[in-house]
Motif scaffolding. Structure first.
Motif, PDB file in Angstrom:
ATOM      1  N   ILE A   1       0.840  -1.209   0.000  1.00  0.00           N
ATOM      2  CA  ILE A   1       0.000   0.000   0.000  1.00  0.00           C
ATOM      3  C   ILE A   1       0.873   1.255   0.000  1.00  0.00           C
ATOM      4  N   LEU A   2       1.828   1.307   0.902  1.00  0.00           N
ATOM      5  CA  LEU A   2       2.625   2.534   1.034  1.00  0.00           C
ATOM      6  C   LEU A   2       3.539   2.743  -0.169  1.00  0.00           C
ATOM      7  N   GLU A   3       4.136   1.658  -0.677  1.00  0.00           N
ATOM      8  CA  GLU A   3       5.000   1.814  -1.857  1.00  0.00           C
ATOM      9  C   GLU A   3       4.187   2.235  -3.076  1.00  0.00           C
ATOM     10  N   THR A   4       2.983   1.673  -3.214  1.00  0.00           N
ATOM     11  CA  THR A   4       2.160   2.013  -4.380  1.00  0.00           C
ATOM     12  C   THR A   4       1.704   3.464  -4.311  1.00  0.00           C
ATOM     13  N   ILE A   5       1.273   3.912  -3.133  1.00  0.00           N
ATOM     14  CA  ILE A   5       0.843   5.311  -3.017  1.00  0.00           C
ATOM     15  C   ILE A   5       2.029   6.246  -3.285  1.00  0.00           C
ATOM     16  N   ALA A   6       3.194   5.924  -2.727  1.00  0.00           N
ATOM     17  CA  ALA A   6       4.358   6.813  -2.871  1.00  0.00           C
ATOM     18  C   ALA A   6       4.899   6.812  -4.297  1.00  0.00           C
ATOM     19  N   GLN A   7       4.957   5.625  -4.939  1.00  0.00           N
ATOM     20  CA  GLN A   7       5.670   5.527  -6.219  1.00  0.00           C
ATOM     21  C   GLN A   7       4.756   5.589  -7.442  1.00  0.00           C
ATOM     22  N   ASN A   8       3.523   5.106  -7.319  1.00  0.00           N
ATOM     23  CA  ASN A   8       2.653   5.012  -8.500  1.00  0.00           C
ATOM     24  C   ASN A   8       1.478   5.982  -8.470  1.00  0.00           C
ATOM     25  N   VAL A   9       0.859   6.128  -7.304  1.00  0.00           N
ATOM     26  CA  VAL A   9      -0.350   6.964  -7.222  1.00  0.00           C
ATOM     27  C   VAL A   9       0.046   8.435  -7.129  1.00  0.00           C
ATOM     28  N   GLY A  10       0.767   8.784  -6.083  1.00  0.00           N
ATOM     29  CA  GLY A  10       1.310  10.126  -5.910  1.00  0.00           C
ATOM     30  C   GLY A  10       0.283  11.219  -6.123  1.00  0.00           C
ATOM     31  N   ALA A  11       0.611  12.163  -7.016  1.00  0.00           N
ATOM     32  CA  ALA A  11      -0.249  13.321  -7.257  1.00  0.00           C
ATOM     33  C   ALA A  11      -1.262  13.073  -8.378  1.00  0.00           C
ATOM     34  N   ASN A  12      -1.205  11.908  -9.035  1.00  0.00           N
ATOM     35  CA  ASN A  12      -2.032  11.696 -10.237  1.00  0.00           C
ATOM     36  C   ASN A  12      -3.538  11.861 -10.026  1.00  0.00           C
ATOM     37  N   PRO A  13      -4.118  11.298  -8.946  1.00  0.00           N
ATOM     38  CA  PRO A  13      -5.594  11.380  -8.863  1.00  0.00           C
ATOM     39  C   PRO A  13      -6.101  12.562  -8.045  1.00  0.00           C
ATOM     40  N   CYS A  14      -5.486  13.735  -8.217  1.00  0.00           N
ATOM     41  CA  CYS A  14      -5.977  14.976  -7.610  1.00  0.00           C
ATOM     42  C   CYS A  14      -6.146  14.881  -6.087  1.00  0.00           C
ATOM     43  N   PRO A  15      -5.028  14.741  -5.334  1.00  0.00           N
ATOM     44  CA  PRO A  15      -5.131  14.692  -3.871  1.00  0.00           C
ATOM     45  C   PRO A  15      -5.510  16.050  -3.274  1.00  0.00           C
ATOM     46  N   PRO A  16      -6.091  16.063  -2.056  1.00  0.00           N
ATOM     47  CA  PRO A  16      -6.242  14.928  -1.148  1.00  0.00           C
ATOM     48  C   PRO A  16      -7.393  14.022  -1.570  1.00  0.00           C
ATOM     49  N   TYR A  17      -7.134  12.707  -1.522  1.00  0.00           N
ATOM     50  CA  TYR A  17      -8.096  11.721  -2.024  1.00  0.00           C
ATOM     51  C   TYR A  17      -8.515  10.721  -0.955  1.00  0.00           C
ATOM     52  N   VAL A  18      -9.523   9.926  -1.321  1.00  0.00           N
ATOM     53  CA  VAL A  18      -9.929   8.803  -0.465  1.00  0.00           C
ATOM     54  C   VAL A  18      -9.216   7.555  -0.997  1.00  0.00           C
ATOM     55  N   VAL A  19      -8.533   6.850  -0.113  1.00  0.00           N
ATOM     56  CA  VAL A  19      -7.864   5.613  -0.514  1.00  0.00           C
ATOM     57  C   VAL A  19      -8.755   4.442  -0.115  1.00  0.00           C
ATOM     58  N   GLY A  20      -9.189   3.695  -1.119  1.00  0.00           N
ATOM     59  CA  GLY A  20      -9.983   2.491  -0.870  1.00  0.00           C
ATOM     60  C   GLY A  20      -9.074   1.281  -0.953  1.00  0.00           C
ATOM     61  N   ILE A  21      -9.125   0.425   0.049  1.00  0.00           N
ATOM     62  CA  ILE A  21      -8.266  -0.768   0.072  1.00  0.00           C
ATOM     63  C   ILE A  21      -9.142  -2.015   0.186  1.00  0.00           C
TER      64      ILE A  21
END
Ligand code: SF4
Length: 300
Positions: A179-199
């Motif tokens: 989760i943390l590696e994906t948010i840091a390396q892949n998700v980042g700023a792409n989906p217009c943060p601040p966002y809701v993370v669904g897991i």
């Protein structure tokens, strides 16, 4: 137990509401989202973060006062339909009504049709096509209503969807690392943060992705998973993701995640699946509850 038959007015209401909810979701942000964005703005300490959040709040005000869409992306239309088990519903008519409502919203408002065929990229100009809108059904016990939750899912957030079939030996530590590696390396700023993370955690590959989607888009902000173990995991991931410092629109700041929501299921002894789905800052949704006779209530 004999079931309650639904009237013609019921199907007409489903069509009208499937239309109106699409437009409402695009224009009228749910109260919980408004509150968390304002609170995030007030607590933000960086100047850039405050400017970005102030622009988002201005955007909402302008959409309210001028009856405009909050974001230009009308998204892929998704409907979550819960049917009370005490009703006798014709699912073919129900689905026809939802699809027609979605198409009418697009043509009559009019809205940008953001739906195309996958290869030829053909756009029917009515937000629909083969298997779209996405309609998800659930049957609810001891219930005599139909609930329709409409979510326009923006592409910027939907493109940031990830699944990993971990092995059980990787345990919860592996889940957290993914989760943390994906948010840091892949998700980042792409989906217009601040966002809701669904897991999504557990289930099969497809179920895990669906659980992540349900976690990202259906739950009001602030609502916790009723399972204490999952609620604690949500809290831990919420703090860890916000510690990454990605911040509003990725320009740095206190808040990257408005919420972290987890949905889980049992899984196979040799599997340990985890999935991520994101909902962007205008966490758009609109809901209606309909009775057998077509009477309804609208909310979020
Ligand atoms: S990710 Fe969300 S806010 Fe960003 S452009 Fe898409 S729909 Fe709009």
């Amino acid at each position: 137990m004999s079931k309650i038959p639904v009237s013609d007015s019921f199907y007409q209401a489903v069509e009208e509401l499937s239309k109106d909810l699409y437009v409402k979701a695009l224009k009228d942000l749910p109260p919980d989202v408004r509150v968390v964005l304002k609170d995030t703005y007030e607590k933000e300490e960086t100047e850039t973060g405050r400017q970005v959040l102030a622009t988002m709040l201005d955007n909402i005000d302008i959409a309210d006062s001028r009856n405009r869409l909050i974001c230009q992306d009308t998204g892929i239309p998704i409907y979550f339909v819960k049917v009370g088990n005490q009703l006798s519903v014709d699912f073919v008519r129900l689905e026809e009504a939802v699809v027609k409502g979605c198409q009418r919203a697009t043509v009559e408002h009019p809205l940008r049709s953001s739906v195309v065929s996958p290869f030829k990229r053909q756009n029917n100009q009515n937000s629909s096509g083969y298997r779209i809108p996405s309609i998800n059904y659930d049957v609810v016990q001891d219930n005599d209503k139909v609930e329709i939750l409409m979510v326009p899912k923006g592409s910027g957030s939907e493109n940031m969807s990830f699944l990993k079939m971990l092995i059980p030996a990787e345990g919860v530590r592996g889940v957290k690392r993914f989760i943390l590696e994906t948010i840091a390396q892949n998700v980042g700023a792409n989906p217009c943060p601040p966002y809701v993370v669904g897991i999504g955690i557990g289930g099969t590959a497809d179920m895990c992705m669906k659980l992540a989607k349900i976690a990202a888009v259906t739950r009001p902000i602030g609502a916790r998973n009723p399972d204490p173990e999952m609620a604690a995991f949500e809290e831990e991931m919420y703090n860890a993701i916000n510690d990454l410092g990605i911040g509003p629109m990725g320009l740095g700041g206190l808040k990257t995640a408005l919420a972290v929501n987890v949905e889980h299921a049992y899984t196979h002894i040799t599997q340990n699946p985890v999935a991520i789905n994101i909902q962007c800052w205008p966490a758009r949704r609109a809901k209606a509850t309909i009775s057998f006779d077509g009477k309804f209530e609208v909310g979020y």
